[in-house]
Write a protein that holds these residues in place. Structure first.
Motif, PDB file in Angstrom:
ATOM      1  N   SER A 123       0.724  -1.178   0.018  1.00 14.51           N
ATOM      2  CA  SER A 123       0.088   0.060   0.153  1.00 14.51           C
ATOM      3  C   SER A 123       0.980   1.117   0.070  1.00 14.51           C
ATOM      4  O   SER A 123       0.393   2.293  -0.219  1.00 14.51           O
ATOM      5  CB  SER A 123      -0.864  -0.104   1.343  1.00 14.51           C
ATOM      6  OG  SER A 123      -0.242  -0.035   2.446  1.00 14.51           O
ATOM      7  N   VAL A 145      -4.703   1.052  -1.334  1.00 11.57           N
ATOM      8  CA  VAL A 145      -5.257   1.575  -2.719  1.00 11.57           C
ATOM      9  C   VAL A 145      -6.694   1.374  -2.702  1.00 11.57           C
ATOM     10  O   VAL A 145      -7.475   0.513  -2.514  1.00 11.57           O
ATOM     11  CB  VAL A 145      -4.669   0.417  -3.784  1.00 11.57           C
ATOM     12  CG1 VAL A 145      -5.249   0.474  -5.086  1.00 11.57           C
ATOM     13  CG2 VAL A 145      -3.122   0.604  -3.909  1.00 11.57           C
ATOM     14  N   SER A 156      -8.776   2.546  -5.418  1.00  8.82           N
ATOM     15  CA  SER A 156      -9.046   2.598  -6.729  1.00  8.82           C
ATOM     16  C   SER A 156      -9.245   1.484  -7.529  1.00  8.82           C
ATOM     17  O   SER A 156      -7.987   0.714  -7.681  1.00  8.82           O
ATOM     18  CB  SER A 156      -8.402   3.763  -7.265  1.00  8.82           C
ATOM     19  OG  SER A 156      -8.679   4.914  -6.624  1.00  8.82           O
ATOM     20  N   ALA A 187      -8.238  -2.978  -7.308  1.00  7.28           N
ATOM     21  CA  ALA A 187      -7.636  -2.349  -6.185  1.00  7.28           C
ATOM     22  C   ALA A 187      -6.579  -3.299  -5.666  1.00  7.28           C
ATOM     23  O   ALA A 187      -5.318  -3.203  -5.602  1.00  7.28           O
ATOM     24  CB  ALA A 187      -8.295  -1.674  -5.183  1.00  7.28           C
ATOM     25  N   LEU A 216      -4.028  -4.396  -8.188  1.00  5.69           N
ATOM     26  CA  LEU A 216      -2.968  -3.341  -8.505  1.00  5.69           C
ATOM     27  C   LEU A 216      -1.935  -3.524  -7.384  1.00  5.69           C
ATOM     28  O   LEU A 216      -0.653  -3.486  -7.715  1.00  5.69           O
ATOM     29  CB  LEU A 216      -3.476  -2.004  -8.456  1.00  5.69           C
ATOM     30  CG  LEU A 216      -2.454  -0.612  -8.604  1.00  5.69           C
ATOM     31  CD1 LEU A 216      -1.851  -0.733  -9.752  1.00  5.69           C
ATOM     32  CD2 LEU A 216      -3.227   0.718  -8.473  1.00  5.69           C
ATOM     33  N   ARG A 217      -2.201  -3.785  -6.234  1.00  6.38           N
ATOM     34  CA  ARG A 217      -1.294  -4.106  -5.142  1.00  6.38           C
ATOM     35  C   ARG A 217      -0.421  -5.317  -5.312  1.00  6.38           C
ATOM     36  O   ARG A 217       0.544  -5.161  -5.108  1.00  6.38           O
ATOM     37  CB  ARG A 217      -2.350  -4.130  -3.583  1.00  6.38           C
ATOM     38  CG  ARG A 217      -2.467  -2.907  -3.215  1.00  6.38           C
ATOM     39  CD  ARG A 217      -2.871  -2.909  -1.686  1.00  6.38           C
ATOM     40  NE  ARG A 217      -3.929  -3.799  -1.380  1.00  6.38           N
ATOM     41  CZ  ARG A 217      -3.977  -4.804  -0.877  1.00  6.38           C
ATOM     42  NH1 ARG A 217      -2.733  -5.382  -0.508  1.00  6.38           N
ATOM     43  NH2 ARG A 217      -4.961  -5.478  -0.381  1.00  6.38           N
ATOM     44  N   ASN A 244      -5.476   7.544   0.172  1.00  4.94           N
ATOM     45  CA  ASN A 244      -5.375   6.700  -1.191  1.00  4.94           C
ATOM     46  C   ASN A 244      -4.078   6.903  -1.917  1.00  4.94           C
ATOM     47  O   ASN A 244      -3.815   7.900  -2.231  1.00  4.94           O
ATOM     48  CB  ASN A 244      -6.553   7.143  -2.140  1.00  4.94           C
ATOM     49  CG  ASN A 244      -6.790   6.305  -3.086  1.00  4.94           C
ATOM     50  OD1 ASN A 244      -6.081   5.270  -3.472  1.00  4.94           O
ATOM     51  ND2 ASN A 244      -7.837   6.432  -4.157  1.00  4.94           N
ATOM     52  N   THR A 273      -3.302   5.404  -4.654  1.00 10.66           N
ATOM     53  CA  THR A 273      -3.396   4.991  -5.938  1.00 10.66           C
ATOM     54  C   THR A 273      -2.837   6.176  -6.864  1.00 10.66           C
ATOM     55  O   THR A 273      -3.152   7.335  -6.364  1.00 10.66           O
ATOM     56  CB  THR A 273      -4.804   4.706  -6.429  1.00 10.66           C
ATOM     57  OG1 THR A 273      -5.657   4.016  -5.682  1.00 10.66           O
ATOM     58  CG2 THR A 273      -5.007   4.309  -7.895  1.00 10.66           C
ATOM     59  N   THR A 328      -2.784   7.138 -10.707  1.00  9.23           N
ATOM     60  CA  THR A 328      -3.808   6.779 -11.891  1.00  9.23           C
ATOM     61  C   THR A 328      -2.545   6.177 -13.141  1.00  9.23           C
ATOM     62  O   THR A 328      -3.459   5.615 -13.861  1.00  9.23           O
ATOM     63  CB  THR A 328      -4.609   7.830 -12.403  1.00  9.23           C
ATOM     64  OG1 THR A 328      -4.107   8.999 -12.802  1.00  9.23           O
ATOM     65  CG2 THR A 328      -5.625   8.224 -11.290  1.00  9.23           C
ATOM     66  N   GLU A 335      -0.245   4.306 -12.935  1.00 10.51           N
ATOM     67  CA  GLU A 335       0.449   3.025 -12.572  1.00 10.51           C
ATOM     68  C   GLU A 335       0.375   1.959 -13.641  1.00 10.51           C
ATOM     69  O   GLU A 335       1.346   1.267 -13.927  1.00 10.51           O
ATOM     70  CB  GLU A 335      -0.002   2.736 -11.132  1.00 10.51           C
ATOM     71  CG  GLU A 335       0.675   3.348  -9.869  1.00 10.51           C
ATOM     72  CD  GLU A 335       0.303   2.915  -8.440  1.00 10.51           C
ATOM     73  OE1 GLU A 335       0.800   1.869  -8.162  1.00 10.51           O
ATOM     74  OE2 GLU A 335      -0.441   3.352  -7.927  1.00 10.51           O
TER      75      GLU A 335
END
Length: 325
Positions: A62, A186, A188, A201, A204-205, A251, A253, A255, A257
């Motif tokens: 995170s 994250v 999002s 989310a 993404l992690r 957050n 995140t 965008t 990434e």
């Protein structure tokens, strides 16, 4: 302080893709500024109420450690004395860790922390103005013989960072002292124009974790996936139940990434064996990666939280293995 549970903030992937094609530097600068503003606003809150105990937690990948460092740096920039204490240093020796029902060592449970040692450290800080901090060597699976002295007075801000920072077994050691509790993750999902989630989310992690583990811990994708199921179980049992206690939700995140990770992930996933136990998960990530395109790492400022998940100078992925060659 107003406490709330954050809602997922959907990211319109197609709009981001267009912005990166047309105004890449502006979008990246906007994302960096947004995150920096969250850090600065958190510091505003800390200093406004003069709260010297800061507890920061969040699930794996995170951005906890980097965010803790950024908060510490911002407080120092404003002239404050600050120290950052990683709760990882209070892990018990590997042989004493609890185990999951299948016998695998449980690194996620709060029982893996030496709570009495932490309590003794905190009591010493408050009563004597100094305490001895253990240093855990994860390669050796035990504490080092040399401990580090930490000083504390009413002018010092302390940041306690770790996956169990909001767990009552930890926070009760700070009873009687005002705290700011921070939860970072994250928050999002990335959606396409048809209302479909292209990258969730948690995935993404997972992308972050796959890359960080490979570049900075020498762990192949198979090894990361072997741990990931336990990591998610640990989150649901030991981390997420306590996020409701947080005063601040951040957050992490950025965008851009999925575009930034595209080339590296495509190469990393291409090196996974076809008969992998985790082929379903790898296939899901490959499908997600294909939706995005790549952007160069050189566009990302050195001060970005996202640098935590990038290779750094001189580190490269192995070339994809091509069958028959």
């Amino acid at each position: 302080m107003t406490k709330y549970l954050p809602q997922m903030e959907p990211v319109p992937a197609e709009e981001i893709a267009q912005d990166l094609l047309q105004r890449p530097q502006a979008l990246i600068a906007r994302e960096e500024a947004r995150f920096r503003q969250e850090v600065e606003q958190t510091c505003d809150l800390i200093l406004q109420d003069s709260i010297h105990m800061i507890l920061l937690t969040g699930p794996s990948a995170s951005g906890k450690t980097t965010t803790a460092k950024m908060i510490a740096a911002e407080l120092a920039r404003r002239g404050e004395r600050v120290d950052r204490i990683s709760l990882d240093n209070f892990y018990r020796p590997a042989a004493e860790l609890p185990r999951w029902e299948d016998g695998y060592q449980n690194y996620e449970s709060v029982e893996g922390l030496d709570i009495p040692c932490f309590q003794q450290f905190v009591e010493s800080l408050f009563r004597q103005g100094r305490g001895l901090l253990p240093v855990f060597d994860f390669n050796a699976g035990q504490r080092r013989k040399k401990w580090v002295e930490v000083a504390f007075d009413r002018h010092t801000y302390l940041i306690f960072e770790g996956i169990h920072a909001l767990n009552p077994q930890v926070t009760q050691s700070l009873a009687g002292h005002r705290t700011v509790k921070i939860y970072i993750s994250v928050h999002s999902d990335f959606w396409d124009g048809d209302g479909q989630i292209r990258l969730g989310a948690r995935d993404l992690r997972l992308c972050r974790r796959l890359l960080r583990d490979f570049y900075h811990r020498g762990t192949q994708a198979e090894g990361t996936m072997r741990m990931w199921d336990y990591v998610l179980r640990g989150e649901d049992l030991y981390i997420r139940p306590f996020r409701r206690y947080a005063d601040v939700h951040i957050n992490s995140t950025h965008t851009y990434e999925p575009f930034l990770y595209h080339d590296q992930l495509a190469q990393l996933l291409a090196n996974t064996p076809d008969d992998s136990t985790y082929q379903e998960a790898f296939g899901r990530l490959e499908q997600a990666v294909e939706y995005f395109y790549g952007i160069p790492e050189s566009w990302i400022p050195s001060s970005s939280l996202i640098q935590e998940f990038l290779p750094g100078p001189g580190k490269e992925l192995p070339r994809a293995t091509v069958p028959g060659q």
